[in-house]
Scaffold this motif. Structure first.
Motif, PDB file in Angstrom:
ATOM      1  N   ASN A  92      44.353  35.327  34.241  1.00  0.00           N
ATOM      2  CA  ASN A  92      43.443  34.519  35.072  1.00  0.00           C
ATOM      3  C   ASN A  92      44.177  33.688  36.126  1.00  0.00           C
ATOM      4  OD1 ASN A  92      40.377  34.231  34.512  1.00  0.00           O
ATOM      5  ND2 ASN A  92      41.260  34.636  32.513  1.00  0.00           N
ATOM      6  N   VAL A  96      44.578  33.247  41.203  1.00  0.00           N
ATOM      7  CA  VAL A  96      44.485  32.142  42.166  1.00  0.00           C
ATOM      8  C   VAL A  96      45.833  31.782  42.779  1.00  0.00           C
ATOM      9  CG1 VAL A  96      42.433  31.140  41.111  1.00  0.00           C
ATOM     10  CG2 VAL A  96      44.704  30.395  40.324  1.00  0.00           C
ATOM     11  N   ALA A 127      42.081  27.219  36.398  1.00  0.00           N
ATOM     12  CA  ALA A 127      41.892  28.673  36.226  1.00  0.00           C
ATOM     13  C   ALA A 127      42.325  29.156  34.848  1.00  0.00           C
ATOM     14  CB  ALA A 127      42.650  29.442  37.306  1.00  0.00           C
TER      15      ALA A 127
ATOM     16  N   ILE B 171      35.090  28.390  46.860  1.00  0.00           N
ATOM     17  CA  ILE B 171      35.560  28.894  45.572  1.00  0.00           C
ATOM     18  C   ILE B 171      34.366  29.039  44.630  1.00  0.00           C
ATOM     19  CG2 ILE B 171      36.817  28.211  43.470  1.00  0.00           C
ATOM     20  CD1 ILE B 171      39.029  27.153  45.076  1.00  0.00           C
ATOM     21  N   TYR B 173      33.525  29.456  40.608  1.00  0.00           N
ATOM     22  CA  TYR B 173      34.066  29.404  39.249  1.00  0.00           C
ATOM     23  C   TYR B 173      33.142  30.213  38.350  1.00  0.00           C
ATOM     24  CZ  TYR B 173      36.984  25.648  41.063  1.00  0.00           C
ATOM     25  OH  TYR B 173      37.895  24.919  41.798  1.00  0.00           O
ATOM     26  N   THR B 178      38.379  32.275  38.378  1.00  0.00           N
ATOM     27  CA  THR B 178      38.202  31.579  39.644  1.00  0.00           C
ATOM     28  C   THR B 178      38.262  32.602  40.777  1.00  0.00           C
ATOM     29  OG1 THR B 178      39.313  29.670  38.699  1.00  0.00           O
ATOM     30  CG2 THR B 178      39.105  29.709  41.096  1.00  0.00           C
ATOM     31  N   LEU B 180      38.433  33.187  44.633  1.00  0.00           N
ATOM     32  CA  LEU B 180      38.777  32.496  45.868  1.00  0.00           C
ATOM     33  C   LEU B 180      37.856  32.971  46.996  1.00  0.00           C
ATOM     34  CD1 LEU B 180      42.688  32.654  45.624  1.00  0.00           C
ATOM     35  CD2 LEU B 180      41.200  30.741  45.041  1.00  0.00           C
TER      36      LEU B 180
END
Lengths: 138, 386
Positions: A92, A96, A127, B171, B173, B178, B180
């Motif tokens: 995960n 990001v 994240a 963003i 969630y 997550t 982007l």
């Protein structure tokens, strides 16, 4: 002369805003500066993430100069904690991390963390579903 | 004449230690040089596995009776609500239930804490009846104090899953991690060629009663999972190109390990549970040999935009591309990231392989096969009559 690149988190005390500290680093110690992140609150403390490049000797002198001026300098690595032993290698955080500090090793699918590539964007903190990252930037 | 094997023959070979057991990744590699007929002849069992966040998971617990006894009508486990409508001292704690005080601690964390032998605060209330006079109890429980404690997950091990991206400026969630803005990442969840239901897409060997690896111990498939959909679009190899079938599973939580069951919290979403599942697939014939030989590049999945209403499709990709680190979406290169652990899935597939080879695990003929031709109802809103 061989130069090295290192990332530091600098914490400035409230009264340090009147001194051109980074100018002195460049001028007197021949250190090249790359500002990766800055949080400066006038009249209050400020925090900078800097990548410093120079000879080992000059970096040492430059850091000593900053510390003489009440600026705390800590290598970036010491500001990030990652509880690797609890990591399940889900991946995960790699989604990001645009700097490549967090990447999956595609041979064994384990997470590889290279703090020297981190720019403290802090996106990995929320994240990670196991909450394994803590970043102390301020 | 093509090879056919029975469950009994395979189990006999497993007991004798003469069976050939490979992981699904190993057999996919072997298939580059061997035909399905040769694989059917040489390989007896193929192990598959997955380790991903599976929200539809939870645990049944029986606390035992206190003296005087209570009929629990409101139950909290470390402040996490647990189901109160199951007799006096039975409950079901769901992975996605969350603490009233800490939204980052949920039923998934209660389950992990129980596995790890930690103490859990149990508080319960009842109205008091003639046979259960007590109205309140606050005490401590753990895996040794409770009677039964078993994991019972209504929907796990999705057969394929979509890739999640976000085309908006903000963003997002999500349970897929997550996302982007502006297609800066693409998250995928399935273990690809190692994933259980992708290796037996018609579920010829997986059904009710199938013995599996669950959370570090032995478990069983109890039913088709919820949202069991067998009529979704398939590619030319018969593999669904989006989320399709699922399984419901059960196993003894007391024997599980937090190495293979892990609580999770997703920012602005909630809690979930990573569940480790391994399924052995007996290579009964050439058709199954062909199915288990499937490779990542042959398994396609759909890219969905989680940022836009209705999660519109942005095209297809396959697991070889996803695992390479980037995919192309509308001509744009997008970084990929897994959100399920392939490292853990491989570990499970290998443990299962070793157990089978050591004669400690056997393949089970399902007592009943799953239904076919299923699809899903959506929830309709009915207007109230005036």
């Amino acid at each position: 002369m061989k130069t090295v690149k290192k990332r530091f988190v600098l914490n400035f005390p409230p009264q340090s805003g009147d001194k051109p500290l980074s100018y002195r680093l460049v001028k007197e110690f021949d250190i090249s500066i790359n500002i990766l992140k800055a949080e400066v609150k006038p009249g209050k403390t400020g925090t900078l993430l800097l990548e410093l490049e120079g000879t080992k000797e000059n970096l040492k002198k430059g850091i000593a100069y900053l510390e003489e001026n009440q600026v705390q300098c800590q290598p970036l690595k010491k500001k990030i904690t990652f509880k690797q032993e609890q990591c399940i290698n889900c991946g995960n955080c790699t989604g990001v991390c645009f700097t490549g500090a967090l990447k999956m090793d595609r041979s064994n699918w384990e997470l590889k963390f290279k703090p020297e590539k981190c720019v403290v964007c802090e996106l990995c903190v929320p994240a990670c579903p196991l909450n394994l990252f803590t970043i102390d930037f301020n | 004449m093509s090879v056919t094997k029975t469950y009994e023959e395979i189990n006999r070979k497993l007991k004798e230690g003469t069976a050939v057991v490979l992981t699904a990744e190993e057999v996919s590699e072997m298939a580059k040089e061997c035909s399905p007929a040769e694989i059917a002849e040489k390989v007896d069992v193929v192990t598959t596995a997955t380790f991903g966040a599976m929200c539809s998971s939870g645990a049944v617990i029986n606390f035992g009776h206190a003296n005087p006894p209570i009929r629990m009508e409101k139950i909290r486990l470390n402040k996490v609500p647990a189901y109160e409508g199951l007799a006096a001292v039975d409950t079901y704690v769901g992975a996605t239930a969350v603490s009233e005080e800490n939204p980052k601690y949920g039923g998934a964390h209660v389950i992990q804490d129980l596995i790890e032998g930690k103490d859990i605060e149990l508080e319960a209330w009842g109205k008091g009846t003639d046979c259960y006079p007590r109205k309140h109890i606050k005490t401590i429980i753990n895996k040794d104090t409770v009677n039964e404690m078993y994991l019972f997950n209504p929907r796990n091990a999705y057969q394929n899953y979509n890739v999640a991206v976000n085309t908006t400026d903000e963003i997002k969630y999500t349970y897929m991690g997550t996302l982007l803005p502006k297609l800066k990442n693409a998250n995928y969840s399935t273990a690809g060629e190692l994933s259980p239901l992708l290796n037996d897409p018609e579920m010829r060997t997986i059904g009710i009663g199938t013995r599996i690896f669950l959370g570090g111990t032995e478990g069983f498939v109890t039913w088709q999972g919820t949202q069991f959909h067998t009529t979704k679009e398939k590619n030319e190899l018969g593999v669904p190109v989006t989320n399709a079938a699922t399984i419901a599973v059960i196993g003894n939580l007391k024997a599980m390990s937090s190495e293979f069951i892990s609580a999770a919290y997703y920012e602005k979403y909630g809690t979930s549970l990573f569940v480790g599942i391994g399924v052995p697939i007996p290579v009964l014939d050439e058709d199954i040999a062909k199915r288990v030989s499937i490779r990542n590049e042959q398994i396609e999945t759909t890219i969905l935009d989680y940022g836009s209403a209705g999660t519109p499709s942005l095209g297809r990709t396959n697991y070889a591309e996803l695992q390479s680190g980037s995919i192309k979406i509308n001509g744009q290169k997008v970084r990929t990231a897994p959100v399920a652990s392939l490292q853990k899935a491989r570990k499970i597939a290998n443990i299962l392989k070793e157990k089978l080879q050591a004669g400690e695990f056997e393949v089970t003929k399902p007592v009943q096969m799953f239904p076919t031709g299923t699809s899903l109802n959506s929830l309709k809103e009915v207007e109230e009559e005036n």
